[in-house]
Design a protein around this motif. Structure first.
Motif, short mmCIF file in Angstrom:
data_model
loop_
_atom_site.label_atom_id
_atom_site.label_comp_id
_atom_site.label_asym_id
_atom_site.label_seq_id
_atom_site.Cartn_x
_atom_site.Cartn_y
_atom_site.Cartn_z
N ASN A 10 7.67 6.42 -9.12
CA ASN A 10 7.94 5.34 -8.15
C ASN A 10 6.96 4.17 -8.23
O ASN A 10 6.80 3.44 -7.27
CB ASN A 10 7.97 5.89 -6.71
N TYR A 11 6.33 3.97 -9.38
CA TYR A 11 5.44 2.82 -9.55
C TYR A 11 6.08 1.80 -10.49
O TYR A 11 6.29 2.08 -11.68
CB TYR A 11 4.09 3.26 -10.10
N VAL A 53 0.37 -2.03 -3.16
CA VAL A 53 1.02 -3.00 -2.28
C VAL A 53 2.54 -2.84 -2.41
O VAL A 53 3.04 -2.09 -3.25
CB VAL A 53 0.60 -4.44 -2.64
N GLU A 54 3.25 -3.53 -1.55
CA GLU A 54 4.70 -3.35 -1.47
C GLU A 54 5.40 -3.54 -2.81
O GLU A 54 6.31 -2.79 -3.18
CB GLU A 54 5.27 -4.32 -0.43
N SER A 55 4.97 -4.55 -3.59
CA SER A 55 5.63 -4.84 -4.86
C SER A 55 5.39 -3.76 -5.91
O SER A 55 6.05 -3.73 -6.95
CB SER A 55 5.15 -6.19 -5.42
N LEU A 60 11.15 1.44 -2.11
CA LEU A 60 10.37 1.42 -0.87
C LEU A 60 10.64 2.61 0.03
O LEU A 60 9.85 2.91 0.93
CB LEU A 60 10.65 0.12 -0.11
N ASP A 61 11.73 3.32 -0.18
CA ASP A 61 12.06 4.47 0.66
C ASP A 61 11.36 5.75 0.20
O ASP A 61 11.46 6.79 0.85
CB ASP A 61 13.57 4.71 0.67
N ASN A 62 10.66 5.66 -0.94
CA ASN A 62 9.96 6.84 -1.46
C ASN A 62 8.48 6.56 -1.66
O ASN A 62 8.07 5.40 -1.76
CB ASN A 62 10.58 7.28 -2.80
N GLU A 99 2.22 7.13 0.79
CA GLU A 99 3.52 7.30 1.43
C GLU A 99 4.30 5.99 1.54
O GLU A 99 5.52 5.96 1.34
CB GLU A 99 3.34 7.91 2.82
N SER A 100 3.62 4.91 1.89
CA SER A 100 4.29 3.62 2.13
C SER A 100 3.28 2.50 1.89
O SER A 100 2.07 2.75 1.78
CB SER A 100 4.82 3.55 3.55
#
Length: 575
Positions: A10-11, A53-55, A60-62, A99-100
């Motif tokens: 997830n990266y 960070v978000e990007s 984003l759900d995982n 996590e987020s």
């Protein structure tokens, strides 16, 4: 501590990628926009920052989950207390989880789920260098940013070691006299007078010295006036020292391990060096020189650098590993086991193939290592055409032009293998790295290698016979007269022509005279001259000769048309 494996979930675009690293040196290669720099960014975040960070989140759900293994040497045993891989005490497996985007990274031991404090993980001491740095803003004793911090530290250390007075650097009385005149002028300006602003003498010795000295070459040219290659070479090396300087005293002490087996009980510190395109602004020879220097630094084979570490930081040895992202074959060292190639497989999935995992028999490996210095460009190509010698290598780009095929546009490279026996092992190695390839060798090797996938053979005995068979004799004579105008090489036609009761004038160009003969006469003349022409072609093999010869060939041999078409097909279908 050296990173040995990385499992990414997830990266960014590296979701699902697994990587195995060489213990000392790794070269990350592959086409643009596949995630090579993302990999270095990931290491920088894990070992130097608190959070993604978000990007950075592919979804984003995982959660982002990075599993990695660190090799721990004998002197580092116990660094993570009693946590280790149950099957290998010289390795620890760690999972980094966030996590987020609003959370921070948490580390835990993979097998026991024991929490590991980030301060322990950061003792890997990842040093991040990218080519976007601005040398002119850092390479100054007075600019306390970037590597300038280390340059300034040299001054601080010098001042701490001596009892120095202002008079050691300047004659303060003379400066004070000068300041009186300066301030007399400035006080005539209202704003200076209103706010009581005046020129004063710098009394901080550190600042004073930093402003007195500059970096310059033997001709007194300051660093900013030298080439970018010089500036970047310096800043890359200083980045290691800058990183060590940035560690707090407490953290530096925590990272250092002592080698009790050495007579002097050497102090050692782990470092993981990430270099993103260090070849930028450097000449090819300078690229090779730089990377060899860094390898010596990492392996503690650079005495001057070791001496500097001891003087400044009281560190005797690095426990080093290097990861280099590059688009230059000149950067690559001559060991395929250090290559990590990122590419997309047939399903469009991202794959990282490392040479460290490739197992070859001794004879094959010996043949590969002998030729690897000459074929490294192949690792930057979508498709590779492997040929035996110089003549074929020179001919291929010209033959492609004649049928309107642009090798560069397709990402296809022609590479000389050096010998027929080198082609199959090189094809095997390229296949292991996921690089499409085609081989071409002389027909006299067909019995030995027939049946090898994507391996073509010349129609005649060799390249020279294929070219001979594809020439109209007029075009061959034209080649001789235009490429060697002063040597009269085409005059050998005259004697053979006499045997056919033909008369050629030695005072005029031969090829127009041949063009006036009937096709049957030219064909007969070509048959009579075959041995002479082939002997000449085979005795003068070279890259330039192959290139020039192919410009005049009457018709491209069919095997070369087929091979080029196969290269186009493989490149077009590549993900």
């Amino acid at each position: 501590m050296r990173i040995s494996t990385l499992d990414i979930k997830n990266y960014r675009n590296l979701d699902g990628v697994k990587i195995k690293f060489h213990p000392t040196t790794n070269f990350i290669i592959g086409e643009n926009n596949l995630g090579k720099s993302n990999l270095l960014d990931l290491l920088n975040i894990i070992f130097n920052k608190n959070n993604f960070v978000e990007s950075d989140f592919f979804d984003l759900d995982n959660q982002i989950q990075i599993s990695f293994s660190l090799g721990v040497s004998d002197i580092e045993q116990g660094f993570f207390d009693d946590l280790f891989d149950p099957n290998n005490r010289e390795q620890i497996n760690i999972v980094a989880i966030q996590e987020s985007p609003d959370e921070i990274i948490k580390f835990e031991h993979q097998e026991t789920k024991t929490v590991i404090h980030s301060s322990r993980v950061r003792c890997v001491n990842y040093i991040n260098y990218d080519s976007l740095r601005n040398p002119s803003s850092e390479l100054s004793f007075s600019n306390n940013r970037g590597v300038g911090k280390f340059l300034n530290h040299i001054i601080v250390k010098y001042l701490q070691n001596g009892c120095l007075q202002d008079s050691d650097f300047v004659i303060t009385e003379k400066v004070d006299e000068f300041l009186i005149e300066v301030n007399q002028s400035l006080q005539k300006i209202k704003s200076f007078k209103d706010f009581s602003v005046q020129a004063v003498r710098e009394e901080n010795k550190e600042n004073l010295l930093a402003k007195l000295i500059l970096l310059a070459d033997d001709n007194k040219r300051t660093l900013e006036k030298l080439g970018y290659g010089v500036q970047f070479s310096i800043i890359i090396t200083l980045s290691i020292l800058e990183r060590l300087l940035s560690l707090s005293k407490q953290r530096l002490d925590r990272c250092i391990v002592e080698d009790s087996s050495s007579a002097e009980k050497e102090k050692c510190i782990p470092v993981l060096i990430g270099l993103d395109e260090p070849e930028i602004h450097l000449h090819p020879y300078a690229q090779r020189s730089l990377i060899k220097y860094f390898l010596r630094v990492v392996n503690n084979d650079e005495p001057d650098f070791r001496s500097l570490l001891a003087d400044i930081f009281q560190i005797n040895r690095l426990l080093g590993q290097m990861i280099v992202v590059s688009h230059s074959p000149n950067i690559l060292l001559n060991d395929y086991r250090q290559f990590l190639r990122i590419y997309k497989d047939d399903n469009g999935c991202l794959v990282v193939k490392n040479g460290f995992d490739i197992n070859l028999d001794t004879a094959t490996e010996k043949q590969l290592l002998k030729n690897l210095p000459y074929v490294k460009e192949a690792f930057f190509s979508k498709v590779v055409i492997l040929v035996e010698g110089d003549s074929e290598l020179g001919a291929f780009p010209i033959l492609c032009e004649q049928i309107n095929v642009d090798l560069d546009e397709l990402g296809v490279s022609a590479v000389q293998a050096g010998s027929a026996d080198s082609i199959p092992p090189l094809m095997k190695l390229l296949n292991e790295f996921g690089i499409q390839n085609i081989g071409l060798m002389d027909a006299d090797q067909k019995n030995k290698y027939d049946g090898t996938p994507n391996l073509f053979f010349t129609q005649g005995k060799d390249f020279e016979e294929d070219m001979y068979d594809s020439f109209n004799i007029v075009d061959y004579a034209k080649y001789l007269e235009e490429e060697f105008p002063d040597s009269k090489k085409a005059n050998f036609f005259i004697e053979q022509a006499k045997s056919l009761s033909l008369t050629l004038d030695p005072h005029n160009l031969i090829h127009p005279q041949l063009a006036s003969l009937s096709p049957e006469k030219n064909q007969e003349l070509k048959r009579l001259l075959k041995e002479t022409i082939l002997k000449n072609l085979r005795s003068n093999k070279s890259l330039l000769r192959g290139r020039d010869l192919s410009k005049y060939v009457t018709e491209i041999p069919q095997v070369y048309k087929d091979l080029i078409q196969k290269a186009v097909e493989l490149s077009t279908n590549a993900k």
